[in-house]
Design a protein around this motif. Structure first.
Motif, mmCIF file in Angstrom:
data_model
loop_
_atom_site.group_PDB
_atom_site.id
_atom_site.type_symbol
_atom_site.label_atom_id
_atom_site.label_comp_id
_atom_site.label_asym_id
_atom_site.label_seq_id
_atom_site.Cartn_x
_atom_site.Cartn_y
_atom_site.Cartn_z
ATOM 1 N N PRO A 105 0.774 -1.208 -0.035
ATOM 2 C CA PRO A 105 0.193 0.052 -0.021
ATOM 3 C C PRO A 105 0.978 1.411 -0.225
ATOM 4 N N THR A 106 1.889 1.400 0.704
ATOM 5 C CA THR A 106 2.961 2.313 0.548
ATOM 6 C C THR A 106 3.597 2.514 -0.706
ATOM 7 N N LEU A 107 3.897 1.380 -1.336
ATOM 8 C CA LEU A 107 4.506 1.718 -2.548
ATOM 9 C C LEU A 107 3.427 1.991 -3.882
ATOM 10 N N ALA A 108 2.093 1.756 -3.554
ATOM 11 C CA ALA A 108 1.040 2.013 -4.237
ATOM 12 C C ALA A 108 0.599 3.698 -4.084
ATOM 13 N N GLY A 109 1.344 4.207 -2.946
ATOM 14 C CA GLY A 109 0.697 5.408 -2.910
ATOM 15 C C GLY A 109 -0.783 5.798 -2.162
ATOM 16 N N ILE A 110 -1.198 4.532 -1.526
ATOM 17 C CA ILE A 110 -2.442 4.630 -0.788
ATOM 18 C C ILE A 110 -2.232 4.480 0.863
ATOM 19 N N LYS A 111 -0.907 4.592 1.021
ATOM 20 C CA LYS A 111 -0.665 4.489 2.458
ATOM 21 C C LYS A 111 0.592 5.211 3.029
ATOM 22 N N THR A 112 0.644 6.203 3.998
ATOM 23 C CA THR A 112 1.730 6.745 4.317
ATOM 24 C C THR A 112 2.965 6.190 4.653
ATOM 25 N N ALA B 207 19.740 -7.985 17.736
ATOM 26 C CA ALA B 207 20.653 -9.053 17.255
ATOM 27 C C ALA B 207 20.242 -9.854 16.165
ATOM 28 N N GLY B 208 18.643 -10.040 16.221
ATOM 29 C CA GLY B 208 18.117 -10.909 15.099
ATOM 30 C C GLY B 208 17.548 -10.203 13.994
ATOM 31 N N PHE B 209 16.970 -8.796 14.062
ATOM 32 C CA PHE B 209 16.262 -8.273 12.937
ATOM 33 C C PHE B 209 16.737 -6.652 13.179
ATOM 34 N N VAL B 210 16.163 -6.150 11.978
ATOM 35 C CA VAL B 210 16.148 -4.773 11.827
ATOM 36 C C VAL B 210 14.753 -4.269 11.503
ATOM 37 N N LEU B 211 14.073 -3.303 12.338
ATOM 38 C CA LEU B 211 12.697 -3.088 11.926
ATOM 39 C C LEU B 211 12.932 -1.781 10.796
ATOM 40 N N LEU B 212 12.446 -2.171 9.684
ATOM 41 C CA LEU B 212 12.430 -1.045 8.596
ATOM 42 C C LEU B 212 11.284 -0.449 8.383
ATOM 43 N N TYR B 213 11.272 0.917 7.880
ATOM 44 C CA TYR B 213 10.162 1.857 7.789
ATOM 45 C C TYR B 213 10.320 2.142 6.481
ATOM 46 N N LEU B 214 9.215 1.825 5.666
ATOM 47 C CA LEU B 214 9.090 2.544 4.281
ATOM 48 C C LEU B 214 7.964 3.550 4.409
ATOM 49 N N PHE B 215 8.390 4.710 3.823
ATOM 50 C CA PHE B 215 7.350 5.950 4.009
ATOM 51 C C PHE B 215 7.485 6.699 2.943
ATOM 52 N N ARG B 216 6.525 7.714 2.969
ATOM 53 C CA ARG B 216 6.320 8.717 1.783
ATOM 54 C C ARG B 216 6.493 10.179 2.704
ATOM 55 N N PRO B 217 7.805 10.716 2.460
ATOM 56 C CA PRO B 217 7.959 11.871 3.433
ATOM 57 C C PRO B 217 6.838 12.741 3.366
ATOM 58 N N ARG C 210 8.535 -0.633 -11.597
ATOM 59 C CA ARG C 210 7.103 -0.790 -12.113
ATOM 60 C C ARG C 210 6.022 -0.662 -10.984
ATOM 61 N N LEU C 211 6.284 -1.331 -9.609
ATOM 62 C CA LEU C 211 5.200 -1.264 -8.713
ATOM 63 C C LEU C 211 5.352 -0.227 -8.023
ATOM 64 N N THR C 212 6.287 0.618 -8.182
ATOM 65 C CA THR C 212 6.340 1.980 -7.082
ATOM 66 C C THR C 212 5.815 3.320 -7.740
ATOM 67 N N VAL C 213 4.740 3.601 -7.347
ATOM 68 C CA VAL C 213 3.996 4.814 -7.862
ATOM 69 C C VAL C 213 4.659 6.226 -7.506
ATOM 70 N N ALA C 214 5.095 6.803 -8.330
ATOM 71 C CA ALA C 214 5.687 7.891 -7.786
ATOM 72 C C ALA C 214 4.870 9.085 -7.299
#
Length: 187
Positions: free
Chosen positions: A12-19, A58-68, A178-182
């Motif tokens: 949903p963030t890649l599509a531009g419908i979620k922050t 130690a086990g993982f990284v919490l990633l945040y994908l967002f549209r500034p 192709r899947l990332t809406v500008a």
């Protein structure tokens, strides 16, 4: 971390419908993480998105994908600003808010309740969650709803549909580009 994982967790963030979306990922090393995030951001940043590590354990990284641009708009709402002030955010610029969120997450005290504001949740639902301690909500989907239940249910359905659509398109060979809406440039 793979493109498929990014799409499963953040369509949903890649599509531009979620922050924004948060999700865990594993990397072989810090260098692997830096290289992988750099590769993703070379595709995402020109389209108006950012992928940041917010917490490392130690086990993982919490990633945040967002549209500034969307996050700046969301956090500029009076109700969001009030919630952030009540939560102890002293400076309400976008970079300062992101640094404070990362600091709180890295402190390892769970997820601060205001994190919903960074994910595009309605401020009234974030405020309701805080006021009611997560109890007594109208419904549960991506978040607990205390405000407009029908609007939230429509949003939840849109997120599910988007994710299914993006996963299908990826399985047919669609690239991240192709899947990332500008984002639209500001006017």
């Amino acid at each position: 971390m793979s493109v498929d994982q990014l799409i499963r967790h953040a369509a949903p963030t890649l599509a531009g419908i979620k922050t924004g979306n948060l999700f865990p990922a594993r990397f072989a090393s810090s260098q692997d993480m830096t290289r992988t995030l750099g590769d993703f951001n070379r595709v995402l940043v020109p389209r108006g998105l950012r992928l940041l590590p917010l917490r490392r354990t130690a086990g993982f990284v919490l990633l945040y994908l967002f549209r500034p641009a969307a996050l700046a708009r969301d956090l500029a709402q009076d109700s969001a600003r009030q919630l952030l002030r009540q939560a102890g955010y002293e400076t309400l610029t976008l970079p300062a808010c992101l640094r404070e969120l990362a600091r709180r997450l890295q402190a390892g005290q769970g997820f601060p309740h205001e994190i919903g504001l960074f994910l595009g949740y309605p401020p009234e639902d974030v405020a309701g969650f805080i006021a009611h301690g997560g109890k007594g909500c109208k419904c549960v989907g991506c978040w607990k709803v205390y405000g407009d239940e029908q609007a939230a249910r429509r949003q939840f359905a849109a997120y599910r549909s988007c994710t299914a659509n993006y996963c299908r398109r990826r399985a047919c060979g669609a690239s991240l580009e192709r899947l990332t809406v500008a984002s639209q440039p500001p006017q």
